[in-house]
Design a protein around this motif. Structure first.
Motif, mmCIF file in Angstrom:
data_model
loop_
_atom_site.group_PDB
_atom_site.id
_atom_site.type_symbol
_atom_site.label_atom_id
_atom_site.label_comp_id
_atom_site.label_asym_id
_atom_site.label_seq_id
_atom_site.Cartn_x
_atom_site.Cartn_y
_atom_site.Cartn_z
ATOM 1 N N GLU A 4 18.798 -20.907 18.318
ATOM 2 C CA GLU A 4 18.662 -20.132 19.371
ATOM 3 C C GLU A 4 19.963 -19.368 19.663
ATOM 4 O O GLU A 4 21.011 -20.119 19.536
ATOM 5 C CB GLU A 4 18.287 -21.159 20.643
ATOM 6 N N THR A 6 23.278 -18.166 21.030
ATOM 7 C CA THR A 6 24.200 -18.848 22.373
ATOM 8 C C THR A 6 24.815 -17.665 22.880
ATOM 9 O O THR A 6 25.422 -17.805 24.263
ATOM 10 C CB THR A 6 25.469 -19.747 21.721
ATOM 11 N N ASP A 8 24.392 -14.123 24.970
ATOM 12 C CA ASP A 8 23.214 -13.388 25.310
ATOM 13 C C ASP A 8 24.079 -11.804 25.849
ATOM 14 O O ASP A 8 24.612 -11.735 26.498
ATOM 15 C CB ASP A 8 22.691 -13.693 26.755
ATOM 16 N N GLU A 99 13.792 -25.930 26.284
ATOM 17 C CA GLU A 99 15.051 -25.556 26.172
ATOM 18 C C GLU A 99 15.288 -23.959 26.233
ATOM 19 O O GLU A 99 16.294 -23.791 27.031
ATOM 20 C CB GLU A 99 15.640 -26.013 24.968
ATOM 21 N N ALA A 100 14.516 -23.346 25.499
ATOM 22 C CA ALA A 100 14.556 -21.811 25.752
ATOM 23 C C ALA A 100 14.493 -21.398 26.974
ATOM 24 O O ALA A 100 15.018 -20.203 27.519
ATOM 25 C CB ALA A 100 13.788 -21.300 24.761
ATOM 26 N N LYS A 102 15.046 -22.963 29.892
ATOM 27 C CA LYS A 102 16.282 -23.216 30.585
ATOM 28 C C LYS A 102 17.310 -22.387 30.289
ATOM 29 O O LYS A 102 17.931 -21.697 31.239
ATOM 30 C CB LYS A 102 16.656 -24.729 30.486
ATOM 31 N N HIS A 103 17.384 -21.977 29.045
ATOM 32 C CA HIS A 103 18.564 -21.070 28.851
ATOM 33 C C HIS A 103 18.293 -19.665 29.316
ATOM 34 O O HIS A 103 19.274 -19.081 29.844
ATOM 35 C CB HIS A 103 18.512 -20.743 27.148
ATOM 36 N N GLU A 106 19.053 -19.802 33.154
ATOM 37 C CA GLU A 106 20.613 -19.602 33.464
ATOM 38 C C GLU A 106 20.986 -18.177 33.130
ATOM 39 O O GLU A 106 21.961 -17.922 33.847
ATOM 40 C CB GLU A 106 21.223 -20.695 32.457
#
Length: 295
Positions: A4, A6, A8, A99-100, A102-103, A106
């Motif tokens: 994934e 890190t 963005d 997890e994705a 949540k990412h 955020e």
């Protein structure tokens, strides 16, 4: 397995794709600069003294600010939609893993703050040279263009601020009990559920209770805004995020309308999955608890 990323890229960057809007440049307001701003060198200084921009200079400067504001506002609206739907505005898809997701949440929260602050800062910078009235006109023009053009009667749906704004549809808020569910949101829930049948049944009931509570809270908040208008909003919404109480109210109503429709859609989907035997009125709450009594 591909890792994934890190980092963005912010919305509106070359990596995330540009915001597409065709502005009505011929209707762009071109104000006169404040005399005190000129005297203080806001537009620059030369050996001969402060620069006093002519109409052509002002138009070029205003267009530059307008382009920045349009891109920022369009991205901010994309983030607000993504926070509601769970879709990544850069791909149009919902992340598959917890997890994705949540990412993404955020990232969207950071972008939401960054974009709102950037929009407010750009307006404040423009106000330093042209004053509050001119800034309000520019903000009005930008929001109108991001909305998709010149407003007309019935042009905007209730999930858009211009549905309520006086220069848009100027429509009254839909009664809270008449807001329809967004029935297309169920597909987002399916990805959150366990595969095991027993665990799935437990999770469905947990989610149903949670969504019912959220909908009730959203309904109460919507009705509060209907009844109190801008008085129900924060100082940030009224004085920083928007240039007028009326626009702040319109934006708040449109967001809550969307939240309610989204939540009702999730409730309807969850009830259909569990079965009609457990379907019941939202928390047993009567309309009288939401609406102001006539007495």
């Amino acid at each position: 397995m591909k890792a994934e990323p890190t980092g963005d890229p912010p919305l509106g960057s070359e990596e995330s794709g540009p915001s597409e809007t065709i502005p009505a440049w011929e209707q762009l307001p071109v104000p006169k600069p404040l005399r005190e701003a000129v005297a203080h060198g806001v537009f620059g200084l030369t050996e001969e003294g402060p620069i006093d921009p002519d109409e052509e200079d002002v138009r070029a400067l205003t267009e530059e600010h307008a382009r920045q504001l349009i891109a920022t506002l369009a991205d901010a609206q994309a983030v607000e939609d993504a926070l509601r739907t769970g879709e990544d505005p850069r791909t149009g898809r919902v992340p598959k893993t917890q997890e994705a997701r949540k990412h993404l949440a955020e990232f969207l929260a950071r972008e939401n703050t960054r974009l709102k602050n950037a929009y407010s800062s750009a307006l404040a910078a423009y106000a330093g040279g042209f004053g509050g009235d001119a800034t309000h006109q520019l903000d009005h023009w930008v929001r109108k263009n991001v909305a998709g053009g010149m407003p007309g009667v019935g042009r905007y749906d209730p999930g858009h601020p211009w549905h309520y704004y006086h220069e848009g549809d100027n429509a009254p808020p839909i009664p809270v009990d008449e807001i329809e569910p967004n029935l297309g949101v169920g597909r987002f829930i399916e990805r959150e559920l366990p595969k095991n049948r027993a665990k799935r049944a437990v999770r469905l009931r947990e989610l149903l209770q949670l969504e019912r509570e959220r909908v009730e809270n959203d309904k109460r908040r919507y009705q509060e805004i209907v009844e109190r208008g801008a008085e129900a909003l924060s100082r940030y919404d009224r004085e920083i995020a928007h240039t007028s109480d009326e626009l702040a109210r319109a934006t708040a109503l449109s967001l809550k309308f969307s939240h309610i429709g989204y939540g009702l859609g999730r409730v309807a989907w969850l009830e259909s999955q569990i079965g009609s035997s457990v379907a019941m009125p939202l928390l047993g709450t009567k309309t009288a608890c939401i609406r102001r009594s006539d007495s």
